[in-house]
Design a protein around this motif. Structure first.
Motif, PDB file in Angstrom:
ATOM      1  N   LEU A  12      73.173 -57.441 107.846  1.00 28.88           N
ATOM      2  CA  LEU A  12      72.116 -56.814 108.665  1.00 28.88           C
ATOM      3  C   LEU A  12      71.415 -55.671 107.931  1.00 28.88           C
TER       4      LEU A  12
ATOM      5  N   ASP B 126      66.091 -52.069 114.485  1.00 25.57           N
ATOM      6  CA  ASP B 126      67.474 -52.054 114.999  1.00 25.57           C
ATOM      7  C   ASP B 126      68.500 -52.458 113.931  1.00 25.57           C
TER       8      ASP B 126
ATOM      9  N   LYS C  90      72.260 -66.861 113.018  1.00 27.82           N
ATOM     10  CA  LYS C  90      71.688 -67.703 114.083  1.00 27.82           C
ATOM     11  C   LYS C  90      70.224 -68.045 113.769  1.00 27.82           C
TER      12      LYS C  90
ATOM     13  N   ARG D  37      60.323 -58.939 120.880  1.00 27.45           N
ATOM     14  CA  ARG D  37      59.612 -58.113 119.878  1.00 27.45           C
ATOM     15  C   ARG D  37      58.104 -58.334 119.969  1.00 27.45           C
TER      16      ARG D  37
ATOM     17  N   TYR E 221      65.022 -62.971 104.736  1.00 24.73           N
ATOM     18  CA  TYR E 221      65.608 -62.772 103.396  1.00 24.73           C
ATOM     19  C   TYR E 221      66.781 -61.809 103.507  1.00 24.73           C
TER      20      TYR E 221
ATOM     21  N   VAL F 148      74.505 -70.349 103.008  1.00 27.79           N
ATOM     22  CA  VAL F 148      73.500 -70.881 103.945  1.00 27.79           C
ATOM     23  C   VAL F 148      73.508 -72.420 103.899  1.00 27.79           C
TER      24      VAL F 148
HETATM   25  P1  AP5 Z   1      68.039 -60.749 118.318  1.00 29.29           P
HETATM   26  O1  AP5 Z   1      66.736 -60.728 117.642  1.00 29.29           O
HETATM   27  O2  AP5 Z   1      68.487 -62.015 118.990  1.00 29.29           O
HETATM   28  O3  AP5 Z   1      69.124 -60.229 117.285  1.00 29.29           O
HETATM   29  P2  AP5 Z   1      70.692 -60.510 117.142  1.00 29.29           P
HETATM   30  O4  AP5 Z   1      71.358 -61.427 118.095  1.00 29.29           O
HETATM   31  O5  AP5 Z   1      71.246 -59.141 117.057  1.00 29.29           O
HETATM   32  O6  AP5 Z   1      70.789 -61.374 115.890  1.00 29.29           O
HETATM   33  P3  AP5 Z   1      70.065 -61.120 114.562  1.00 29.29           P
HETATM   34  O7  AP5 Z   1      68.657 -61.635 114.619  1.00 29.29           O
HETATM   35  O8  AP5 Z   1      70.232 -59.689 114.149  1.00 29.29           O
HETATM   36  O9  AP5 Z   1      70.969 -61.966 113.549  1.00 29.29           O
HETATM   37  P4  AP5 Z   1      71.059 -63.525 113.292  1.00 29.29           P
HETATM   38  O10 AP5 Z   1      72.393 -64.021 113.759  1.00 29.29           O
HETATM   39  O11 AP5 Z   1      69.845 -64.243 113.775  1.00 29.29           O
HETATM   40  O12 AP5 Z   1      71.109 -63.508 111.703  1.00 29.29           O
HETATM   41  P5  AP5 Z   1      69.975 -63.891 110.620  1.00 29.29           P
HETATM   42  O13 AP5 Z   1      69.835 -65.373 110.525  1.00 29.29           O
HETATM   43  O14 AP5 Z   1      68.750 -63.079 110.790  1.00 29.29           O
HETATM   44  O15 AP5 Z   1      68.102 -59.602 119.452  1.00 29.29           O
HETATM   45  C1  AP5 Z   1      67.603 -58.307 119.210  1.00 29.29           C
HETATM   46  C2  AP5 Z   1      67.652 -57.501 120.505  1.00 29.29           C
HETATM   47  O16 AP5 Z   1      66.819 -58.130 121.506  1.00 29.29           O
HETATM   48  C3  AP5 Z   1      69.028 -57.403 121.170  1.00 29.29           C
HETATM   49  O17 AP5 Z   1      69.795 -56.336 120.642  1.00 29.29           O
HETATM   50  C4  AP5 Z   1      68.647 -57.189 122.649  1.00 29.29           C
HETATM   51  O18 AP5 Z   1      68.265 -55.839 122.888  1.00 29.29           O
HETATM   52  C5  AP5 Z   1      67.400 -58.056 122.804  1.00 29.29           C
HETATM   53  N1  AP5 Z   1      67.712 -59.433 123.270  1.00 29.29           N
HETATM   54  C6  AP5 Z   1      67.453 -60.598 122.589  1.00 29.29           C
HETATM   55  N2  AP5 Z   1      67.833 -61.648 123.304  1.00 29.29           N
HETATM   56  C7  AP5 Z   1      68.354 -61.166 124.467  1.00 29.29           C
HETATM   57  C8  AP5 Z   1      68.930 -61.783 125.612  1.00 29.29           C
HETATM   58  N3  AP5 Z   1      69.074 -63.129 125.703  1.00 29.29           N
HETATM   59  N4  AP5 Z   1      69.358 -60.978 126.620  1.00 29.29           N
HETATM   60  C9  AP5 Z   1      69.229 -59.635 126.563  1.00 29.29           C
HETATM   61  N5  AP5 Z   1      68.695 -58.981 125.507  1.00 29.29           N
HETATM   62  C10 AP5 Z   1      68.254 -59.748 124.463  1.00 29.29           C
HETATM   63  O19 AP5 Z   1      70.751 -63.416 109.288  1.00 29.29           O
HETATM   64  C11 AP5 Z   1      71.034 -62.053 109.047  1.00 29.29           C
HETATM   65  C12 AP5 Z   1      70.970 -61.775 107.537  1.00 29.29           C
HETATM   66  O20 AP5 Z   1      72.012 -62.524 106.885  1.00 29.29           O
HETATM   67  C13 AP5 Z   1      69.659 -62.215 106.869  1.00 29.29           C
HETATM   68  O21 AP5 Z   1      69.331 -61.291 105.873  1.00 29.29           O
HETATM   69  C14 AP5 Z   1      69.998 -63.585 106.244  1.00 29.29           C
HETATM   70  O22 AP5 Z   1      69.229 -63.847 105.090  1.00 29.29           O
HETATM   71  C15 AP5 Z   1      71.467 -63.421 105.911  1.00 29.29           C
HETATM   72  N6  AP5 Z   1      72.225 -64.661 106.018  1.00 29.29           N
HETATM   73  C16 AP5 Z   1      72.172 -65.574 107.031  1.00 29.29           C
HETATM   74  N7  AP5 Z   1      73.044 -66.574 106.792  1.00 29.29           N
HETATM   75  C17 AP5 Z   1      73.674 -66.280 105.633  1.00 29.29           C
HETATM   76  C18 AP5 Z   1      74.707 -66.927 104.865  1.00 29.29           C
HETATM   77  N8  AP5 Z   1      75.262 -68.077 105.280  1.00 29.29           N
HETATM   78  N9  AP5 Z   1      75.110 -66.336 103.723  1.00 29.29           N
HETATM   79  C19 AP5 Z   1      74.572 -65.154 103.301  1.00 29.29           C
HETATM   80  N10 AP5 Z   1      73.584 -64.505 103.970  1.00 29.29           N
HETATM   81  C20 AP5 Z   1      73.150 -65.060 105.123  1.00 29.29           C
END
Ligand code: AP5
Length: 231
Positions: free
Chosen positions: A136, A174, A25, A48, A149, A213
């Motif tokens: 993750l 986390d 996302k 954060r 990254y 990506v």
């Molecule tokens: P938040 O920061 O929103 O984390 P999340 O939803 O758990 O999502 P992530 O940021 O972990 O993953 P992402 O889907 O963004 O993936 P990314 O692009 O980084 O929330 C954290 C916490 O905050 C929650 O647990 C909660 O406590 C709280 N919170 C936040 N919003 C809230 C709300 N609305 N209500 C209540 N609580 C809330 O990619 C991940 C990895 O994969 C990276 O290393 C990236 O390089 C890699 N990657 C990405 N795409 C690809 C691809 N196509 N191929 C290969 N690798 C890839």
């Protein structure tokens, strides 16, 4: 601002990235927001920042986030409302990690109506759980500019250093495996019902998030372009 008065050629709406932790996302929301020159609104990043700044909200959110649970709607809705009422959101914005509960989605729907926006476009990122754990545990984020990254799939040129600004790459607290599991449970229980919620309203666009990506970016660009004119 009324719908008709919104600048043409801009995004002009809210786009929501909906998907489990690690589905990409943040990676894709940043690209889309930059492409259309609109704000990228990550509630995770906002929370954060509150935690790092030691605000009252941050103090309440910190232990909840450390356990991988969702922060209460009352805290999240307050920061979202305040953010989307700023002038830079008048031409649209990209949500990353919001809404995450049906109550949040209902509140957002009302807020968008009040501000003259049409219904949001929801990009649903579909991916298997095995890939999520790898993504993750391998994620590293720039402590300066926030660039994302992955040590397995998207490594920086120099280990531990951001290619863009030389910032130190850090691992999110986390992103430990036991917290990741709790975050996935929270997603299934509280957030996945939003898939049906938005599908019933006809605003959902499904994307295969297991692709590269660049491929995912292309699919999203097509989805946004094909629905941009529709109201
Ligand atoms: P938040 O920061 O929103 O984390 P999340 O939803 O758990 O999502 P992530 O940021 O972990 O993953 P992402 O889907 O963004 O993936 P990314 O692009 O980084 O929330 C954290 C916490 O905050 C929650 O647990 C909660 O406590 C709280 N919170 C936040 N919003 C809230 C709300 N609305 N209500 C209540 N609580 C809330 O990619 C991940 C990895 O994969 C990276 O290393 C990236 O390089 C890699 N990657 C990405 N795409 C690809 C691809 N196509 N191929 C290969 N690798 C890839």
């Amino acid at each position: 601002m009324a719908l008709e008065e919104r600048p043409v050629g801009k995004l002009g709406r809210a786009v929501i990235f909906l998907g489990p932790p690690g589905s990409g996302k943040g990676t894709q929301a940043k690209v889309l927001a930059k492409k259309y020159g609109v704000p990228h609104l990550s509630t995770g990043d906002m929370l954060r920042e509150h935690v790092a700044g030691g605000t009252m909200l941050g103090l309440k959110a910190k232990p909840i986030m450390e356990r991988g649970e969702l922060v209460p709607d009352s805290l999240v809705l307050k920061i979202v409302r305040e953010r989307i009422e700023r002038p830079d959101c008048s031409v649209g914005f990209v949500f990353d990690g919001f809404p995450r509960t049906v109550a949040q989605a209902q509140y957002l729907g009302e807020l968008l109506r009040q501000h003259g926006f049409r219904p949001p476009l929801v990009i649903h990122m579909i991916i298997s759980q095995a890939l999520l754990i790898r993504r993750l545990t391998g994620r590293r984020t720039c402590s300066v500019g926030g660039e994302i990254y992955n040590i397995y799939d998207r490594p920086p040129k120099v280990e531990g250093i951001c290619d863009n600004d030389g910032g130190e790459l850090i691992q999110r607290p986390d992103d430990r495996e036991e917290v990741i599991r709790a975050r996935l449970v929270a997603y299934e229980k509280q957030t996945s019902p939003l898939v049906d919620y938005y599908r019933r309203r006809g605003h959902l666009y499904e994307i295969d998030a297991s692709k590269s990506v660049a491929e995912v970016e292309q699919e999203i660009a097509l989805a946004v372009e094909s629905t941009r004119a529709a109201r």
